[in-house]
Design a protein around this motif. Structure first.
Motif, mmCIF file in Angstrom:
data_model
loop_
_atom_site.group_PDB
_atom_site.id
_atom_site.type_symbol
_atom_site.label_atom_id
_atom_site.label_comp_id
_atom_site.label_asym_id
_atom_site.label_seq_id
_atom_site.Cartn_x
_atom_site.Cartn_y
_atom_site.Cartn_z
ATOM 1 N N MET B 1 0.825 -1.204 0.000
ATOM 2 C CA MET B 1 0.000 0.000 0.000
ATOM 3 C C MET B 1 0.864 1.261 0.000
ATOM 4 O O MET B 1 1.897 1.283 0.651
ATOM 5 N N ASN B 2 0.440 2.305 -0.738
ATOM 6 C CA ASN B 2 1.235 3.537 -0.802
ATOM 7 C C ASN B 2 0.991 4.402 0.426
ATOM 8 O O ASN B 2 -0.125 4.522 0.908
ATOM 9 N N ARG B 3 2.088 4.989 0.886
ATOM 10 C CA ARG B 3 1.985 5.837 2.069
ATOM 11 C C ARG B 3 2.162 7.299 1.648
ATOM 12 O O ARG B 3 3.124 7.641 0.962
ATOM 13 N N ILE B 4 1.223 8.139 2.042
ATOM 14 C CA ILE B 4 1.219 9.537 1.591
ATOM 15 C C ILE B 4 1.277 10.481 2.783
ATOM 16 O O ILE B 4 0.586 10.254 3.789
ATOM 17 N N LEU B 5 2.121 11.516 2.680
ATOM 18 C CA LEU B 5 2.200 12.532 3.737
ATOM 19 C C LEU B 5 1.465 13.792 3.278
ATOM 20 O O LEU B 5 1.709 14.306 2.186
ATOM 21 N N VAL B 6 0.551 14.278 4.130
ATOM 22 C CA VAL B 6 -0.174 15.506 3.830
ATOM 23 C C VAL B 6 0.250 16.563 4.833
ATOM 24 O O VAL B 6 0.136 16.349 6.038
ATOM 25 N N VAL B 7 0.791 17.685 4.347
ATOM 26 C CA VAL B 7 1.119 18.793 5.249
ATOM 27 C C VAL B 7 0.190 19.957 4.901
ATOM 28 O O VAL B 7 0.288 20.542 3.828
ATOM 29 N N GLY B 23 -9.956 6.241 2.090
ATOM 30 C CA GLY B 23 -11.056 5.608 1.392
ATOM 31 C C GLY B 23 -10.621 4.976 0.078
ATOM 32 O O GLY B 23 -11.160 3.965 -0.353
ATOM 33 N N ALA B 24 -9.633 5.593 -0.569
ATOM 34 C CA ALA B 24 -9.158 5.082 -1.844
ATOM 35 C C ALA B 24 -8.078 4.019 -1.645
ATOM 36 O O ALA B 24 -7.493 3.549 -2.618
ATOM 37 N N GLY B 25 -7.789 3.717 -0.386
ATOM 38 C CA GLY B 25 -6.872 2.623 -0.125
ATOM 39 C C GLY B 25 -5.426 3.018 0.084
ATOM 40 O O GLY B 25 -4.511 2.218 -0.154
ATOM 41 N N TYR B 26 -5.189 4.254 0.509
ATOM 42 C CA TYR B 26 -3.811 4.643 0.800
ATOM 43 C C TYR B 26 -3.638 4.740 2.307
ATOM 44 O O TYR B 26 -4.592 4.892 3.063
#
Lengths: 472, 219
Positions: B1-7, B23-26
């Motif tokens: 699974m992709n890991r995303i950072l939101v700042v 919800g989209a699977g990240y």
């Protein structure tokens, strides 16, 4: 025609005309003078000759008959020994026969019927030059003789001609020299004008920093000074306009940002609600966010309306009792302050100011609201007032977190927030201080914000006594 | 699974993005200021970063430098939508630029796009007995290839990437046909009918009353 050429040609014409006229006058007078001098001399010489001839003839013995021969001999003697031998002398007897002639010449005064004009002289032109002819009657016991003396004055005419041709050369030289000088002169005069015109063109082409170097102290210098003055004023106005435009642009950009941020949330959560099957918790959270961000937009629009309204409306001026004003402010702020357990001290000395009561309430309301936001729970806010020689001074002070020194000057810019996320939580829109600044400007008052980070902020507002309001 | 950072310093927007990405699977982490964002980048390894530009502490451009060092692709997310701001962001090295207000589907599509460009995403999506290969753009059902037209494939991919999301007709039209929806639902309905028949998703792609269609599936 260019000013340079006008100046050059007219100067040149004047110089040439003056040289010619003065030169001609000078030559004419000197010539006339010489002629008159020679005429006078010629007359004197003739008179002398006449006297000598007459006395010699008179002294002849009465018996002497050959008068003509004697006259010739005497005339020759006089001519050779006593008189000016350069003159040509002729002696006629009463029958108009030449008895003596120093050198042969054509033409005779007697022939042209001049016997009635004794003592008259005239200038004639012969093949060999110009002569003054003087005619005299010599009458004695020996009868009537006529004496004619011709004086050669060709040299005067030659001199005149030489002078004239020399003068032509001088005139040409003067013309060339003056051409050079007037050229320099015209160039000098028009140089500053040309410089000014070049600078004007530069300026018109958008180089608003250009100025003319001012030198000298004449009318053109004045014009240059005026030009520089105009350029300065124009640049100032342009800068002001640019500054205004920039501020307007900044405001629009900041406003757009303030609008887009809550809109993003509202649209995003609404979209989630309509297209996903959310859990109850998620649904509640989404609705909560939509509500909160909607409220934020509402606050923003109210504050904006206040700001816009204040720009157009004139303010109502009236005398306001400061203690009444403080009481009103206390009444409508006390509840919010109590919620955060903030102590609010009011100490206002009696006095009055001129202003709009609603705007002033809004001003102090905003200042106190800012103080509240800066305070942590249990903080303290002071509102103090004291009369001054030239008006009335208010202080609003808190012991909150303070404003970093380098940010103080920015806090009156619309939508500026020292701590954005905190300000949002406290329900700030970033317009409060802009409003305050506007209200203070409208009242012709001035203010000062001093702050120490971690210790608190103090805002001082000073109202002038006469209540002169800005007409802005 | 992709890991995303939101700042993102706006809590509401940060949560909105997180909810949709999850919800989209990240996997999704949030930081509310630049400094925390930089710290998180050091601690964990991310496949993609979403940065707001105006941030307390360290701004988006500063964070971008960090991300570039760590070779993490970056999408800027900001209200500064002027052309010069976008150019500045892209010049600075951002991989994409989304302006607020944005639509969630657009955000997801761009995230997906960047991840695919950096080969960080699964190139294969599974829906029930279908295997969708995004690289070769083929669909197999139990190992047997199904012949789909260009639009049918895009339509299937849209549903597969947005499982359980009710897709509005205008959204479908804009995403698949790349033009503005002018109320002609016939085209969409026709394509959906054929897609259902070809893929055997007759009961999984369900019509949503007054909205459009939804692909029902377990995530």
């Amino acid at each position: 025609m260019k000013l340079f050429w006008k100046l050059f040609i007219s100067l040149q014409a004047v110089i040439l005309l003056m040289f010619t006229v003065f030169g001609c006058f000078l030559m004419y007078f000197s010539f006339e003078n010489s002629i008159n001098r020679e005429k006078e001399r010629s007359r004197e010489e003739t008179l002398f000759f006449q006297y000598a001839l007459l006395t010699s003839m008179e002294s002849l013995p009465d018996s002497y008959q050959a008068y003509d021969m004697a006259a010739a001999e005497i005339a020759e003697t006089i001519q050779n020994n006593v008189a000016n031998s350069n003159n040509i002398v002729r002696v006629y007897n009463s029958r108009r026969q030449i008895v003596f002639e120093s050198e042969p010449r054509n033409g005779s005064l007697l022939e042209s019927g001049w016997e009635d004009h004794s003592g008259v002289s005239r200038i004639v032109k012969q093949e060999d030059g110009f002569f003054i002819e003087t005619f005299l009657e010599v009458t004695g016991k020996m009868g009537t003789y006529y004496l004619e003396i011709d004086k050669n004055i060709t040299y005067i005419y030659n001199e005149r001609d030489m002078l004239l041709s020399n003068y032509k050369l001088v005139l040409l030289a003067a013309f060339l020299a003056s051409m050079f000088l007037t050229f320099l002169l015209s160039a000098g005069f028009t140089r500053s004008i040309r410089r000014l015109s070049i600078e004007t063109r530069w300026f018109a082409d958008g180089n608003y920093k250009r100025r003319v170097a001012v030198r000298g102290n004449d009318e053109i210098t004045e014009l240059m000074k005026s030009f520089n003055h105009m350029a300065n004023e124009l640049e100032k106005t342009m800068n002001e306009l640019e500054e205004d435009a920039r501020r307007q642009e900044d405001f629009t950009a900041a406003f757009a940002h303030e609008l887009k941020t809550p809109l993003t949330s509202v649209i995003g959560y609404a979209d989630m609600l309509r297209s996903r099957n959310l859990s109850d918790e998620e649904r509640r959270l989404s609705a909560d966010y939509i509500f909160g961000q909607g409220k934020r937009l509402e606050r923003l629009s109210y504050k904006l309306m206040e700001l816009v309204g204040m720009r157009t409306d004139e303010i109502r001026r009236q005398e306001i009792d400061v203690q009444e004003l403080a009481e009103k402010i206390k009444k409508f702020t006390v509840q919010v302050l109590r919620k955060k357990k903030i102590t609010f001290y009011v100490s206002v000395a009696p006095g009055s100011i001129y202003g709009d009561i609603d705007l002033l309430q809004s001003l102090f309301g905003n200042l106190i609201d800012n103080a509240r936001k800066a305070c942590s729970e249990g903080g303290i806010i002071w509102m103090m007032g004291e009369p001054e020689d030239d008006g009335y001074r208010f202080f609003v002070q808190d012991n909150g977190r303070g404003i970093p020194e380098e940010e103080i000057y920015k806090i009156t810019e619309a939508f500026y927030m020292v701590d954005k996320s905190r300000a949002r939580k406290e329900g700030g829109a970033g317009i409060g201080m802009t409003l305050c600044k506007r209200i203070i400007e409208l009242h012709g008052a001035d203010w000062k914000i001093s702050s120490a980070e971690g210790q608190g902020t103090r805002v001082t507002v000073h109202f002038k006594e006469d209540g002169d309001m800005a007409d802005a | 699974m992709n890991r995303i950072l939101v700042v993102e310093d706006e809590e509401a927007i940060a949560n909105l993005i997180r909810m949709n990405l999850v919800g989209a699977g990240y996997l999704c982490d949030i930081a509310y200021d630049g400094i925390t964002g930089a710290d998180k980048m050091e601690e964990n390894s991310y496949d993609l970063c979403l940065f707001d530009i105006m941030l307390p502490g360290l701004d988006g451009y500063g964070l971008l430098d960090y991300a570039k060092k760590l070779k993490i692709p970056v999408i800027f997310l900001t209200a500064k939508g002027e052309l010069k701001d976008r150019v500045k962001g892209l010049r600075a090295g951002a991989d994409d630029y989304i302006t607020k207000p944005f639509e969630v589907l657009e955000l997801l599509a761009r995230v997906e796009n960047i991840l695919r460009r950096f080969n960080k995403t699964e190139q294969i999506i599974k829906v029930k007995d279908l295997t969708i290969d995004m690289t070769s753009r083929t669909v197999k059902r139990n190992g047997v290839e199904i012949d789909l037209t260009l639009k049918e494939f895009d339509l299937l991919l849209l549903f597969a990437q947005n499982k359980n999301v009710a897709l509005y007709r205008e959204t479908i039209y804009e995403r698949v046909w790349n033009s503005l929806y002018i109320g002609d639902s016939r085209t969409i309905d026709l394509h959906i009918q054929r897609l259902r028949k070809k893929t055997g998703l007759e009961h999984d792609i369900e019509a949503v009353y007054k909205v459009g269609y939804r692909l029902k599936a377990e995530v």
